[in-house]
Design an enzyme around this catalytic site. Structure first.
Site, PDB file in Angstrom:
ATOM      1  N   MET A   1       3.221   7.036  -2.251  1.00  0.00           N
ATOM      2  CA  MET A   1       4.500   7.369  -2.897  1.00  0.00           C
ATOM      3  C   MET A   1       4.329   7.780  -4.354  1.00  0.00           C
ATOM      4  O   MET A   1       5.063   8.622  -4.855  1.00  0.00           O
ATOM      5  CB  MET A   1       5.453   6.174  -2.841  1.00  0.00           C
ATOM      6  CG  MET A   1       6.060   5.939  -1.503  1.00  0.00           C
ATOM      7  SD  MET A   1       7.140   7.268  -0.945  1.00  0.00           S
ATOM      8  CE  MET A   1       7.727   6.485   0.567  1.00  0.00           C
TER       9      MET A   1
ATOM     10  N   PHE B   1       0.814  -1.215   0.000  1.00  0.00           N
ATOM     11  CA  PHE B   1       0.000   0.000   0.000  1.00  0.00           C
ATOM     12  C   PHE B   1       0.851   1.269   0.000  1.00  0.00           C
ATOM     13  O   PHE B   1       0.348   2.354  -0.305  1.00  0.00           O
ATOM     14  CB  PHE B   1      -0.968   0.004   1.184  1.00  0.00           C
ATOM     15  CG  PHE B   1      -0.392   0.578   2.458  1.00  0.00           C
ATOM     16  CD1 PHE B   1       0.368  -0.200   3.308  1.00  0.00           C
ATOM     17  CD2 PHE B   1      -0.595   1.915   2.789  1.00  0.00           C
ATOM     18  CE1 PHE B   1       0.915   0.332   4.470  1.00  0.00           C
ATOM     19  CE2 PHE B   1      -0.061   2.455   3.947  1.00  0.00           C
ATOM     20  CZ  PHE B   1       0.707   1.667   4.789  1.00  0.00           C
ATOM     21  N   LYS B   2       2.145   1.162   0.344  1.00  0.00           N
ATOM     22  CA  LYS B   2       3.015   2.341   0.338  1.00  0.00           C
ATOM     23  C   LYS B   2       3.018   3.036  -1.032  1.00  0.00           C
ATOM     24  O   LYS B   2       3.219   4.239  -1.120  1.00  0.00           O
ATOM     25  CB  LYS B   2       4.450   1.961   0.702  1.00  0.00           C
ATOM     26  CG  LYS B   2       4.638   1.227   2.024  1.00  0.00           C
ATOM     27  CD  LYS B   2       4.545   2.147   3.218  1.00  0.00           C
ATOM     28  CE  LYS B   2       5.042   1.571   4.535  1.00  0.00           C
ATOM     29  NZ  LYS B   2       4.458   0.311   4.990  1.00  0.00           N
ATOM     30  N   ASP B   3       2.764   2.252  -2.099  1.00  0.00           N
ATOM     31  CA  ASP B   3       2.713   2.841  -3.436  1.00  0.00           C
ATOM     32  C   ASP B   3       1.620   3.909  -3.551  1.00  0.00           C
ATOM     33  O   ASP B   3       1.760   4.858  -4.321  1.00  0.00           O
ATOM     34  CB  ASP B   3       2.418   1.765  -4.488  1.00  0.00           C
ATOM     35  CG  ASP B   3       3.606   0.851  -4.756  1.00  0.00           C
ATOM     36  OD1 ASP B   3       4.759   1.324  -4.685  1.00  0.00           O
ATOM     37  OD2 ASP B   3       3.371  -0.336  -5.057  1.00  0.00           O
TER      38      ASP B   3
END
Ligand SMILES: *Cc1c(COP(=O)(O)O)cnc(C)c1O
Length: 469
Positions: free
Chosen positions: A117, A112-114
């Site tokens: 980012m 989920f960091k995408d």
């Protein structure tokens, strides 16, 4: 819309200024001076929007110093279908009854960091371009943050990334993801040590203010407000997909480590999104679960932080938690300052007098999960539904099951795809997780990484040689 510090010691600043900074000068975190409110009619008018356009609507409430037509271009570039495995960008994946996964891991690095980012990469390039400035991002990663940052910033103008990782301690897949990047502005540095030591090097170098300003060092760590704001979008998206009309309530369960993801849920709820409960799920590292159960916040040291099979949640000092406490104490910066001073002195603070408000006013409840729970949930969901989930998401599903209510959709945030943590999948179901076809050959690609001793001076020399000016 301007931003102030949770400790009350920062003159109001615009979004673009806090975008490029880490901690506020007083040691606090940047927060909006006043939150935007979204009324029911506005929310209904957003039902038909594509993800990128919903992102524009939400983010435009937080960003007043980027022209709307530019911001729309940035959100469309960040959330273009070609970067995500699902045409919806964030699909809803039904499980049992009212429970569903909110698919946040369809981006380039399968976590989920995408989601945040991809927007941060666009915003950095835009703001640096406007200012004619360059930035050298220095960070440390145990896996997911570093790869998401590198994929978002690869090839971007005006920015280079120097990412430290613990040599030999990431999964083969995570290593291949990062080290196979050949872009000229991406530098992988594997240090002979553990994650905390890599993080200490970053703190040492960024704490040397002369070096920091000379080298134009920047950060993309989880306290960055732009990341929190970008994550608010998918709570709105999830609500819009799970409901049919105004005022319906939805609960969310969030696998938590640094309190970044669930903080965005708290912000969405505070903006008026009809959220019933925010269920915080931890693994064995349960400092946050303990706080929501008892009202006492007592972070632990590295020796009491266990290495678990949901490693991205092996955190005992949640860096974003201060932003929630700020709201809990009525946005009183002096009170926050006093609490953190007390924590430095005694190792804890006690807000048990406020405990009844955690759920009644803020919707927060919490639970923890164990290795055995995780394996059970992965196995049973796979057997009964054919849905395979990663161990972090399994922590969420395990805890969510305790809080399901009839008639209220329960969305569990899918924080990674199983392929990223195949060792645990193998243990749960007796075979590895399927790898998405476009990543099948990843581990065979040539890798570009500098291995060095865990020594701030070696990293300093490397930066001096390769930083961008
Ligand atoms: C980062 C991460 C988490 C924890 O998210 P926070 O925002 O730190 O609470 C959970 N699961 C995965 C897979 C992650 O990468």
């Amino acid at each position: 819309m301007n931003y102030v510090s949770t400790r009350g010691g920062m003159a109001p600043q615009a979004f673009s200024d806090i975008l490029l900074e880490g901690l506020a000068p007083d040691g606090g975190l940047a927060v909006p001076q006043a939150l935007p409110r979204i009324d029911a009619a506005t929310l209904e008018s957003w039902r038909g929007l594509a993800y990128a356009d919903l992102a524009f609507e939400v983010l435009s409430r937080f960003v007043s110093d980027i022209a709307p037509e530019d911001l729309r271009r940035l959100t469309r570039a960040a959330y273009q279908p070609s970067s995500f495995k699902s045409a919806d960008i964030v699909p809803l994946k039904p499980l049992d009854g009212s429970m569903a996964l909110l698919g946040l891991s369809e981006g380039p690095t399968l976590a989920f960091k995408d989601m945040a980012m991809q927007f941060l990469g666009q915003a950095f390039e835009y703001v640096l371009g406007k200012r004619g400035a360059t930035l050298n991002i220095l960070g440390a990663t145990s896996g997911d943050t570093g790869s998401a940052a590198e994929y978002a910033l690869r090839g971007k103008k005006g920015v280079a990334v120097f990412m430290l990782s613990p040599h030999g301690r990431m999964s083969a897949f995570q290593r291949a993801q990062m080290y196979s990047l050949q872009d000229h502005n991406i530098y992988n540095i594997a240090v002979r040590g553990v994650f905390d030591q890599a993080q200490d090097i970053v703190k040492t170098l960024a704490g040397d203010l002369e070096f920091k300003s000379h080298m134009r060092l920047g950060a993309v760590n989880s306290i960055n407000w732009a990341r929190i704001a970008a994550q608010v979008v998918y709570y709105f998206w999830g609500w819009l997909r799970a409901t049919r009309g105004p005022g319906q309530q939805v609960s969310f369960t969030v696998p938590s480590g640094n309190f970044g993801n669930i903080l965005s849920g708290h912000i969405a709820r505070s903006m008026g999104l009809p959220v019933r409960r925010l269920v915080l799920a931890t693994n064995e590292n349960n400092v946050l679960e303990e706080f929501f159960r008892t009202g006492v916040y007592s972070p632990r040291g590295p020796e009491q932080t266990y290495a678990t099979s949901s490693p991205s949640m092996d955190i005992s000092r949640a860096s974003n938690f201060e932003r929630f406490v700020y709201d809990l104490v009525g946005q009183d910066g002096n009170r926050v300052k006093a609490l953190w001073a007390q924590m430095v002195k005694t190792g804890r603070f006690d807000l048990s007098a406020e405990r009844p408000r955690f759920e009644s006013e803020f919707g927060f409840v919490a639970g923890k999960s164990s290795h055995a729970d995780r394996l059970d949930t992965i196995r049973s969901t796979f057997e009964s539904k054919g849905v395979l989930m990663d161990p972090h998401t399994a922590d969420g599903v395990t805890v969510a099951a305790r809080y399901v209510e009839s008639g209220i959709p329960m969305l569990v945030l899918e924080t990674a795809l199983p392929a990223k943590f195949s060792e645990t999948i193998q243990q749960a179901i007796g075979r590895p997780a399927p790898v998405p076809p476009e990543l099948a050959g990843l581990e065979a690609l040539p890798q570009r990484v500098q291995v060095m001793d865990c020594d701030a001076n070696r990293v300093r020399e490397f930066l001096e040689k390769h930083a961008k000016f």
